[in-house]
Design a protein around this motif. Structure first.
Motif, PDB file in Angstrom:
ATOM      1  N   VAL A   1      25.137  57.606 171.054  1.00 57.15           N
ATOM      2  CA  VAL A   1      24.522  56.355 170.589  1.00 57.15           C
ATOM      3  C   VAL A   1      23.815  55.627 171.721  1.00 57.15           C
ATOM      4  N   GLN A   2      24.443  55.516 172.870  1.00 57.68           N
ATOM      5  CA  GLN A   2      23.846  54.771 173.979  1.00 57.68           C
ATOM      6  C   GLN A   2      22.573  55.442 174.475  1.00 57.68           C
ATOM      7  N   ALA A   3      22.583  56.772 174.557  1.00 60.10           N
ATOM      8  CA  ALA A   3      21.372  57.486 174.971  1.00 60.10           C
ATOM      9  C   ALA A   3      20.255  57.279 173.956  1.00 60.10           C
ATOM     10  N   ALA A   4      20.602  57.256 172.674  1.00 63.45           N
ATOM     11  CA  ALA A   4      19.606  57.035 171.627  1.00 63.45           C
ATOM     12  C   ALA A   4      18.967  55.657 171.766  1.00 63.45           C
ATOM     13  N   ARG A   5      19.782  54.654 172.052  1.00 60.84           N
ATOM     14  CA  ARG A   5      19.243  53.299 172.263  1.00 60.84           C
ATOM     15  C   ARG A   5      18.240  53.276 173.411  1.00 60.84           C
ATOM     16  N   TYR A   6      18.657  53.874 174.527  1.00 65.06           N
ATOM     17  CA  TYR A   6      17.831  53.866 175.736  1.00 65.06           C
ATOM     18  C   TYR A   6      16.490  54.560 175.480  1.00 65.06           C
ATOM     19  N   LYS A   7      16.533  55.723 174.847  1.00 69.15           N
ATOM     20  CA  LYS A   7      15.315  56.470 174.573  1.00 69.15           C
ATOM     21  C   LYS A   7      14.429  55.744 173.560  1.00 69.15           C
ATOM     22  N   ALA A   8      15.051  55.107 172.567  1.00 74.42           N
ATOM     23  CA  ALA A   8      14.278  54.369 171.570  1.00 74.42           C
ATOM     24  C   ALA A   8      13.527  53.213 172.213  1.00 74.42           C
ATOM     25  N   LEU A   9      14.205  52.492 173.109  1.00 73.73           N
ATOM     26  CA  LEU A   9      13.543  51.370 173.781  1.00 73.73           C
ATOM     27  C   LEU A   9      12.337  51.855 174.572  1.00 73.73           C
ATOM     28  N   ALA A  10      12.495  52.946 175.309  1.00 71.53           N
ATOM     29  CA  ALA A  10      11.384  53.482 176.093  1.00 71.53           C
ATOM     30  C   ALA A  10      10.206  53.865 175.200  1.00 71.53           C
ATOM     31  N   SER A  11      10.507  54.355 174.002  1.00 71.70           N
ATOM     32  CA  SER A  11       9.458  54.792 173.086  1.00 71.70           C
ATOM     33  C   SER A  11       8.723  53.627 172.439  1.00 71.70           C
TER      34      SER A  11
ATOM     35  N   SER B   1      34.255  48.121 159.808  1.00 75.36           N
ATOM     36  CA  SER B   1      34.332  47.243 160.967  1.00 75.36           C
ATOM     37  C   SER B   1      33.711  47.907 162.191  1.00 75.36           C
ATOM     38  N   SER B   2      33.961  49.212 162.375  1.00 82.80           N
ATOM     39  CA  SER B   2      33.426  49.933 163.535  1.00 82.80           C
ATOM     40  C   SER B   2      31.909  50.020 163.496  1.00 82.80           C
ATOM     41  N   VAL B   3      31.354  50.353 162.338  1.00 88.14           N
ATOM     42  CA  VAL B   3      29.898  50.493 162.270  1.00 88.14           C
ATOM     43  C   VAL B   3      29.210  49.133 162.360  1.00 88.14           C
ATOM     44  N   THR B   4      29.853  48.088 161.859  1.00 84.33           N
ATOM     45  CA  THR B   4      29.290  46.737 161.979  1.00 84.33           C
ATOM     46  C   THR B   4      29.264  46.295 163.431  1.00 84.33           C
ATOM     47  N   ASP B   5      30.326  46.581 164.164  1.00 84.37           N
ATOM     48  CA  ASP B   5      30.357  46.247 165.599  1.00 84.37           C
ATOM     49  C   ASP B   5      29.237  46.970 166.344  1.00 84.37           C
ATOM     50  N   GLU B   6      29.022  48.232 166.009  1.00 85.45           N
ATOM     51  CA  GLU B   6      27.972  48.989 166.691  1.00 85.45           C
ATOM     52  C   GLU B   6      26.589  48.466 166.328  1.00 85.45           C
ATOM     53  N   LEU B   7      26.392  48.069 165.074  1.00 86.06           N
ATOM     54  CA  LEU B   7      25.113  47.492 164.665  1.00 86.06           C
ATOM     55  C   LEU B   7      24.837  46.206 165.435  1.00 86.06           C
ATOM     56  N   ASN B   8      25.860  45.365 165.563  1.00 87.15           N
ATOM     57  CA  ASN B   8      25.688  44.131 166.332  1.00 87.15           C
ATOM     58  C   ASN B   8      25.353  44.418 167.791  1.00 87.15           C
ATOM     59  N   ALA B   9      25.999  45.428 168.357  1.00 86.00           N
ATOM     60  CA  ALA B   9      25.731  45.786 169.746  1.00 86.00           C
ATOM     61  C   ALA B   9      24.295  46.290 169.919  1.00 86.00           C
ATOM     62  N   ALA B  10      23.836  47.098 168.967  1.00 84.86           N
ATOM     63  CA  ALA B  10      22.469  47.617 169.046  1.00 84.86           C
ATOM     64  C   ALA B  10      21.447  46.495 168.887  1.00 84.86           C
ATOM     65  N   LYS B  11      21.697  45.602 167.934  1.00 85.39           N
ATOM     66  CA  LYS B  11      20.771  44.475 167.725  1.00 85.39           C
ATOM     67  C   LYS B  11      20.690  43.624 168.996  1.00 85.39           C
ATOM     68  N   LYS B  12      21.816  43.366 169.628  1.00 87.68           N
ATOM     69  CA  LYS B  12      21.839  42.580 170.862  1.00 87.68           C
ATOM     70  C   LYS B  12      21.095  43.312 171.986  1.00 87.68           C
ATOM     71  N   TYR B  13      21.304  44.621 172.079  1.00 90.29           N
ATOM     72  CA  TYR B  13      20.662  45.427 173.123  1.00 90.29           C
ATOM     73  C   TYR B  13      19.143  45.294 173.036  1.00 90.29           C
ATOM     74  N   PHE B  14      18.591  45.460 171.837  1.00 88.68           N
ATOM     75  CA  PHE B  14      17.142  45.401 171.697  1.00 88.68           C
ATOM     76  C   PHE B  14      16.622  43.971 171.795  1.00 88.68           C
ATOM     77  N   ALA B  15      17.369  43.008 171.282  1.00 86.54           N
ATOM     78  CA  ALA B  15      16.930  41.611 171.346  1.00 86.54           C
ATOM     79  C   ALA B  15      16.784  41.135 172.792  1.00 86.54           C
ATOM     80  N   GLU B  16      17.603  41.660 173.683  1.00 87.23           N
ATOM     81  CA  GLU B  16      17.542  41.266 175.090  1.00 87.23           C
ATOM     82  C   GLU B  16      16.399  41.933 175.839  1.00 87.23           C
ATOM     83  N   ARG B  17      15.766  42.941 175.228  1.00 88.12           N
ATOM     84  CA  ARG B  17      14.779  43.740 175.951  1.00 88.12           C
ATOM     85  C   ARG B  17      13.406  43.778 175.295  1.00 88.12           C
ATOM     86  N   ILE B  18      13.316  43.366 174.052  1.00 85.58           N
ATOM     87  CA  ILE B  18      12.039  43.335 173.349  1.00 85.58           C
ATOM     88  C   ILE B  18      11.524  41.899 173.358  1.00 85.58           C
TER      89      ILE B  18
END
Length: 280
Positions: free
Chosen positions: A149-159, A232-249
């Motif tokens: 998941v983390q690698a996917a986030r990183y690569k998506a941001l670069a793209s 609960s697990s997938v919701t936590d991950e969705l929140n983490a992903a949304k925060k990751y991109f919001a801080e960088r886009i």
């Protein structure tokens, strides 16, 4: 021209972050204690003509379904290296945007995947949507199919980072503008938007970037049903992903996160590949 209904829903929205545009988690659900990767692989083929073919070409599906699927496979998949199936992520993103947000493609994938230079590399979907305020939105999206998941986030941001640069938008206008289908939704508005004389500012304020993260997820591997703990697990991950991109886009760029937690990307790719090879 024939109007085609969308495939029946297999991917269910099981979690979301409400907003002007919801970020969401999609899941094909579990059956007999197993995450339904086989059913998902089959479902992706229901979407193939909508992803790969122009509206006129899709009409052939009514009387030549096998030939139409074969044409879709040749158009979409990398037949030189069947071990790589990044196209699966593209289909997932296309289906999610169409099914969950009501977008529509306005230029065939064949055209926007052809480029005049390497600045246009980051578009996995080119869709349009008329929002509730009556403004046309351009949905330019990226999909990542990964085992992490983390690698996917990183690569998506670069793209997605080039998507709001002047060089990319100028190239996109030149590449896509002349190829807008005459039967595309909102064809007049799109023709104006992609005219050389129209300011890039008109495009920038209409861009929405859907980011699809389809990746192996431990909670999916360990689950046998859509339990409260799993949700609960997938919701936590969705929140983490949304925060990751919001801080960088940039704040002025609208984006949507679509998270599809897999049990094993390799199993999904293999199931899709077997079907692809049967049509080639």
């Amino acid at each position: 021209m024939v109007s085609f209904p969308l495939p029946a829903k297999l991917l269910k929205r099981i979690a979301e972050i409400p907003g002007e545009r919801d970020s969401i988690v999609l899941c094909p659900d579990f059956e007999m204690g197993t995450w339904r990767y086989r059913q998902l692989a089959e479902h992706l083929f229901d979407w193939l003509p909508d992803v790969a073919l122009r509206p006129k070409e899709r009409e052939a599906f009514l009387f030549e379904p096998s030939k139409t699927l074969a044409r879709s496979c040749r158009r979409l998949f990398d037949t030189d290296d069947p071990s790589k199936r990044g196209e699966v992520g593209e289909i997932l993103l296309h289906a999610a945007c169409r099914q969950e947000f009501g977008t529509a493609p306005f230029v065939a994938r064949l055209f926007y995947k052809m480029r005049t230079n390497d600045s246009v590399t980051s578009v996995d979907v080119v869709h349009v949507l008329m929002n509730e305020e009556g403004q046309l939105e351009l949905w330019l999206g990226e999909a990542k199919l990964y085992d992490d998941v983390q690698a996917a986030r990183y690569k998506a941001l670069a793209s997605v980072e080039p998507l709001w640069s002047p060089d990319f938008l100028t190239e996109m206008k030149a590449l896509i503008g002349p190829k807008i289908d005459e039967h595309a939704p909102y064809e007049r508005e799109l023709a104006w938007l992609f005219e050389e004389e129209t300011s890039l500012d008109q495009i920038i304020k209409r861009i929405v970037v859907p980011i699809c993260i389809a990746a192996d997820f431990d909670a999916t591997k360990l689950s046998s049903e859509r339990s409260k703990e799993y949700l609960s697990s997938v919701t936590d991950e969705l929140n983490a992903a949304k925060k990751y991109f919001a801080e960088r886009i940039p704040a002025e760029v609208n984006f949507v996160v679509i998270f599809i937690p897999l049990d094993c990307k390799g199993k999904l790719e293999s199931a899709v590949n077997r079907r692809v090879q049967s049509f080639l």
